[in-house]
Design an enzyme around this catalytic site. Sequence first.
Site, PDB file in Angstrom:
ATOM      1  N   ASP A  26       0.828  -1.202   0.000  1.00  0.00           N
ATOM      2  CA  ASP A  26       0.000   0.000   0.000  1.00  0.00           C
ATOM      3  C   ASP A  26       0.862   1.252   0.000  1.00  0.00           C
ATOM      4  O   ASP A  26       1.974   1.250   0.522  1.00  0.00           O
ATOM      5  CB  ASP A  26      -0.924  -0.015   1.238  1.00  0.00           C
ATOM      6  CG  ASP A  26      -2.083   0.957   1.089  1.00  0.00           C
ATOM      7  OD1 ASP A  26      -2.382   1.367  -0.046  1.00  0.00           O
ATOM      8  OD2 ASP A  26      -2.696   1.306   2.120  1.00  0.00           O
ATOM      9  N   HIS A  43       2.208   3.576  -9.099  1.00  0.00           N
ATOM     10  CA  HIS A  43       1.946   2.163  -9.403  1.00  0.00           C
ATOM     11  C   HIS A  43       3.102   1.555 -10.202  1.00  0.00           C
ATOM     12  O   HIS A  43       3.475   0.414  -9.991  1.00  0.00           O
ATOM     13  CB  HIS A  43       0.628   2.009 -10.162  1.00  0.00           C
ATOM     14  CG  HIS A  43      -0.581   2.379  -9.335  1.00  0.00           C
ATOM     15  ND1 HIS A  43      -0.748   1.932  -8.039  1.00  0.00           N
ATOM     16  CD2 HIS A  43      -1.666   3.154  -9.607  1.00  0.00           C
ATOM     17  CE1 HIS A  43      -1.891   2.409  -7.562  1.00  0.00           C
ATOM     18  NE2 HIS A  43      -2.457   3.164  -8.486  1.00  0.00           N
ATOM     19  N   LEU A 137      10.681 -20.671  -4.810  1.00  0.00           N
ATOM     20  CA  LEU A 137       9.764 -19.759  -4.110  1.00  0.00           C
ATOM     21  C   LEU A 137       8.405 -19.891  -4.781  1.00  0.00           C
ATOM     22  O   LEU A 137       8.338 -19.991  -6.007  1.00  0.00           O
ATOM     23  CB  LEU A 137      10.259 -18.311  -4.249  1.00  0.00           C
ATOM     24  CG  LEU A 137       9.304 -17.205  -3.752  1.00  0.00           C
ATOM     25  CD1 LEU A 137       9.400 -17.041  -2.236  1.00  0.00           C
ATOM     26  CD2 LEU A 137       9.614 -15.860  -4.415  1.00  0.00           C
TER      27      LEU A 137
HETATM   28  C1  IPE Z   1      -5.377  -2.767   0.014  1.00  0.00           C
HETATM   29  O1  IPE Z   1      -5.058  -1.437  -0.244  1.00  0.00           O
HETATM   30  C2  IPE Z   1      -5.403  -3.558  -1.249  1.00  0.00           C
HETATM   31  C3  IPE Z   1      -4.145  -3.628  -1.976  1.00  0.00           C
HETATM   32  C4  IPE Z   1      -2.972  -3.203  -1.605  1.00  0.00           C
HETATM   33  C5  IPE Z   1      -4.240  -4.290  -3.249  1.00  0.00           C
HETATM   34  P1  IPE Z   1      -6.182  -0.298  -0.337  1.00  0.00           P
HETATM   35  O2  IPE Z   1      -5.451   0.969  -0.509  1.00  0.00           O
HETATM   36  O3  IPE Z   1      -7.182  -0.661  -1.346  1.00  0.00           O
HETATM   37  O4  IPE Z   1      -6.840  -0.402   1.119  1.00  0.00           O
HETATM   38  P2  IPE Z   1      -7.778   0.603   1.905  1.00  0.00           P
HETATM   39  O5  IPE Z   1      -8.873   1.029   0.964  1.00  0.00           O
HETATM   40  O6  IPE Z   1      -6.936   1.764   2.321  1.00  0.00           O
HETATM   41  O7  IPE Z   1      -8.269  -0.176   3.077  1.00  0.00           O
HETATM   42  C1  IPE Z   2      -1.611   0.243  -3.374  1.00  0.00           C
HETATM   43  O1  IPE Z   2      -1.391   1.608  -3.386  1.00  0.00           O
HETATM   44  C2  IPE Z   2      -1.910  -0.301  -4.742  1.00  0.00           C
HETATM   45  C3  IPE Z   2      -3.299  -0.764  -4.914  1.00  0.00           C
HETATM   46  C4  IPE Z   2      -4.217  -0.773  -4.003  1.00  0.00           C
HETATM   47  C5  IPE Z   2      -3.652  -1.250  -6.226  1.00  0.00           C
HETATM   48  P1  IPE Z   2      -2.599   2.643  -3.351  1.00  0.00           P
HETATM   49  O2  IPE Z   2      -2.991   2.940  -4.737  1.00  0.00           O
HETATM   50  O3  IPE Z   2      -3.677   2.168  -2.458  1.00  0.00           O
HETATM   51  O4  IPE Z   2      -1.860   3.905  -2.709  1.00  0.00           O
HETATM   52  P2  IPE Z   2      -2.460   4.912  -1.652  1.00  0.00           P
HETATM   53  O5  IPE Z   2      -2.971   4.110  -0.492  1.00  0.00           O
HETATM   54  O6  IPE Z   2      -3.543   5.670  -2.349  1.00  0.00           O
HETATM   55  O7  IPE Z   2      -1.289   5.775  -1.286  1.00  0.00           O
HETATM   56 MG    MG Z   3      -4.094   2.417  -0.485  1.00  0.00          MG
END
Ligand code: IPE
Ligand code: IPE
Ligand code: MG
Length: 256
Positions: A26, A43, A137
């Site tokens: 995240d 990303h 792995l």
């Molecule tokens: C959790 O991250 C899912 C992934 C990393 C794929 P999110 O960014 O979607 O989670 P929330 O919405 O903050 O809980």
């Molecule tokens: C995690 O990073 C990737 C996915 C959930 C696909 P985020 O896109 O949730 O990044 P933040 O949480 O907005 O910083």
């Molecule tokens: Mg996120």
Amino acid sequence: MSAFTSSTHGIPVTTEVPRHVAIIMDGNGRWARQRHLPRVAGHRRGVEAVRVAIKASVAVGIEYLTLFAFSSENWRRPAEEVSILMDLFLRALEQEVAKLHANGIRLRIVGDLGRFAPRIRELIATGEALTADNTRLTLTIAANYGGRQDIADAAQRYFAAHPEAALPGAPPLRADELTPCLAMSYAPEPDLFIRTGGEQRISNFLLWQLAYTELYFTDLLWPDFDATALDAALASYRSRERRFGRTTDQVQAARG
Ligand code: IPE
Ligand code: IPE
Ligand code: MG
């Protein structure tokens, strides 16, 4: 059928290096925002960080690495971001599967693949088949995955395989009977869970399997997560005492 029982049923053997590490990657969006870049830039760097994490995991001897790439709730994001994420997933599959195979890595994808483009589903099927016998792995990518649906699917599979279990008078279903029906029945439960990005929540990741997993949260944003960051998580893991319901005295006696 699974080779692994549930941690709430038996007491797993634990090792200095976690056998299975599960990560919620995240913070890509915030990484980009801090740099006044579009979210897609975060990303893209996130994909780089995946490469680094796989390499570092192999180097320390982790056997199973599970990465949450896209949750079943991430469809709620703007269509443009969803489409960018799908595109990145497609490209990563196109570009990385051969390298994974060359490095002895087995690839598995868990989640509801029905909503993905046919080309993605095709690449997943060929990638899984190509790498099926690799043993260095096991890399699992959770894509359009939701922990609650995984449990619901497991129950459905269980009753499909054991219709007699639904009849009146059947013995109560034991929790560990569902374990072999879960999407990740080929892996032991995670020993260590890592979430980057500072949030301290599970966000519908592996709900069932995290019952006795050690949880580790870091404020580092996923694109900044590297081998040093993994080492810090592993050091934290080594400092934990995993009791699985027992007392400290019992744990120490069992260690000998
Ligand atoms: C959790 O991250 C899912 C992934 C990393 C794929 P999110 O960014 O979607 O989670 P929330 O919405 O903050 O809980
Ligand atoms: C995690 O990073 C990737 C996915 C959930 C696909 P985020 O896109 O949730 O990044 P933040 O949480 O907005 O910083
Ligand atoms: Mg996120």
